[in-house]
Design a protein around this motif. Structure first.
Motif, short mmCIF file in Angstrom:
data_model
loop_
_atom_site.label_atom_id
_atom_site.label_comp_id
_atom_site.label_asym_id
_atom_site.label_seq_id
_atom_site.Cartn_x
_atom_site.Cartn_y
_atom_site.Cartn_z
N ARG A 1 -41.45 23.54 20.97
CA ARG A 1 -42.18 24.56 20.21
C ARG A 1 -41.28 25.46 19.36
O ARG A 1 -41.76 26.28 18.60
CB ARG A 1 -43.06 25.37 21.16
N TRP B 1 -51.52 23.98 13.73
CA TRP B 1 -50.06 24.06 13.80
C TRP B 1 -49.46 23.00 12.88
O TRP B 1 -50.11 22.04 12.49
CB TRP B 1 -49.55 23.86 15.23
N ARG C 1 -47.41 27.99 13.96
CA ARG C 1 -48.82 28.05 14.36
C ARG C 1 -49.67 28.71 13.29
O ARG C 1 -49.23 29.64 12.60
CB ARG C 1 -48.97 28.82 15.69
N ILE D 1 -42.30 24.59 15.84
CA ILE D 1 -43.72 24.59 15.56
C ILE D 1 -44.14 25.90 14.88
O ILE D 1 -43.79 26.98 15.33
CB ILE D 1 -44.55 24.41 16.85
N VAL E 1 -49.29 20.03 20.74
CA VAL E 1 -48.13 20.88 20.53
C VAL E 1 -47.42 21.14 21.85
O VAL E 1 -46.23 21.43 21.90
CB VAL E 1 -48.55 22.19 19.84
#
Length: 382
Positions: free
Chosen positions: A299, A313, A304, A302, A294
């Motif tokens: 991010r 993730w 999580r 992303i 990741v």
């Protein structure tokens, strides 16, 4: 000239357009491609895991961070140019044609002693037999000024007519790696050189150091990414104490043949590459889908799951692709792929194809054809 002019005039007439036939239009028409154009099929020099790669008249890129095995890959390719067919290939890499290939390797980075050491202690040993010295043209140009290096290389290609030209490192042929005009001129020169002399030009360039951006370094890297037929990424996985590191060679982009998974190897006691199991490299975050790090991705997209060890993730694919579309409902697939990979921080084309398939399964997007037959991407509304 008269024949070309008549052909252009006839085509314009069929198109229902009244237009002045100019010398530029005639020159353009010479470059026209139709279904009956007499164009030879691509001739590939190597197979990797049974898939053709490194075609004549085109560019190949080898990249990676420092000390990740780029020169080892170069050594393997050069050795495969000369090994006897009954010996087989190396690490799943082998040349296609029966006859040996002629090699020109230009080293811009190392001192002459190091260049010769690699030739004698690695390439010649990997050939494992009589070494065809007359098929290898190895030059060290580190002592030559930046402005002179390309001209020397071009002269060598004219004289020696190699099947494969390897330039390590192409960055050393340009003073400013972020000068867009000079970068474009250099890459176009190599493209022309490969066309004229029917060779494959392998350019070596470093990746960016940032974990957020592992693209090819500088504007020069951007030009190479846009123009190359294929890109291979080298990476080094550090193992536990007392264990030798594992190296990985992986195709990150291709215009035609996807290679099935990475090539893993280690260096043996004699300093030669030997096959290795990639099973311990998942934590590296590069090679195995589902184990990508990741930290190397954007991010912003992303999601999580800190309490789920099996799925820590996942991608927010709708958010990613909505931003890529920028309010549009339809977008050409090539532009979409390029924009999405850049936005997400994805370097491997094969990895992008997998998350694209996931998005199709989740009914986020759909690939289809427009009225002109072009492949496009449509965003499916919630």
């Amino acid at each position: 000239m008269t024949t070309n002019k008549n052909m252009v005039s006839e085509d314009l007439s069929k198109a229902g357009e009244a237009s002045v036939i100019t010398p530029l239009l005639i020159d353009l028409d010479k470059l026209r491609i139709v279904s009956t154009s007499d164009i030879q099929d691509e001739e590939f020099l190597f197979n990797i895991k049974g898939k053709p790669c490194m075609p004549r008249k085109d560019l190949t890129v080898i990249t990676g961070q420092a000390k990740t095995g780029k020169t080892v890959l170069i050594s393997i390719l050069m050795a495969c140019c000369a090994r006897r067919r009954e010996q087989g290939g190396l690490l799943g890499i082998e040349r296609i044609r029966e006859q040996p290939l002629k090699v020109m390797w230009v080293d811009t980075e190392q001192n002459p002693q190091s260049t010769q050491y690699i030739l004698k202690k690695r390439v010649m040993r990997l050939v494992d037999g009589e070494f065809p010295e007359d098929q290898f043209f190895v030059f060290n140009v580190r002592s030559v000024s930046v402005s002179e290096r390309y001209d020397l290389i071009a002269e060598g290609v004219h004289a020696y007519q190699p099947d494969i030209l390897i330039v390590d490192n192409v960055r050393d042929l340009i003073s400013d790696i972020n000068n867009g005009e000079k970068a474009q001129e250099l890459i176009e020169s190599f493209m022309k050189l490969s066309q004229e002399h029917k060779c494959n030009v392998v350019t070596v360039i470093h990746q960016n150091r940032s974990a957020e951006n592992r693209g090819l370094r500088g504007w020069l890297g951007t030009e190479l990414t846009n123009k190359a037929f294929e890109v291979y990424v080298c990476q080094k996985f550090r193992q536990k104490d007392a264990e030798r590191p594992t190296f990985c060679i992986e195709q990150s982009m291709t215009r035609k043949y996807d290679i099935d998974g990475p090539v893993y190897y280690r260096m043996d006691d004699s300093g030669l590459p030997v096959p290795a199991d990639g099973g311990n490299s998942g934590d590296s975050g590069f090679s195995n889908y589902g184990k990508a790090s990741v930290e190397t991705m954007n991010r912003t997209y992303i999601i999580r799951h800190p309490d789920d060890p099996n799925c820590p993730w996942e991608w927010d694919l709708r958010k990613l692709f909505e931003n890529v579309m920028g309010g549009r409902s339809i977008m050409g697939y090539p532009d979409f792929e390029k924009a999405a990979m850049s936005e997400a921080g994805i370097q491997r084309q094969s990895y992008f194809k997998k998350i694209f398939a996931m998005a199709e399964e989740q009914r986020v997007i759909r690939k289809t054809n427009d009225r002109c037959g072009r492949v496009v991407v449509m965003l499916i509304p919630l």
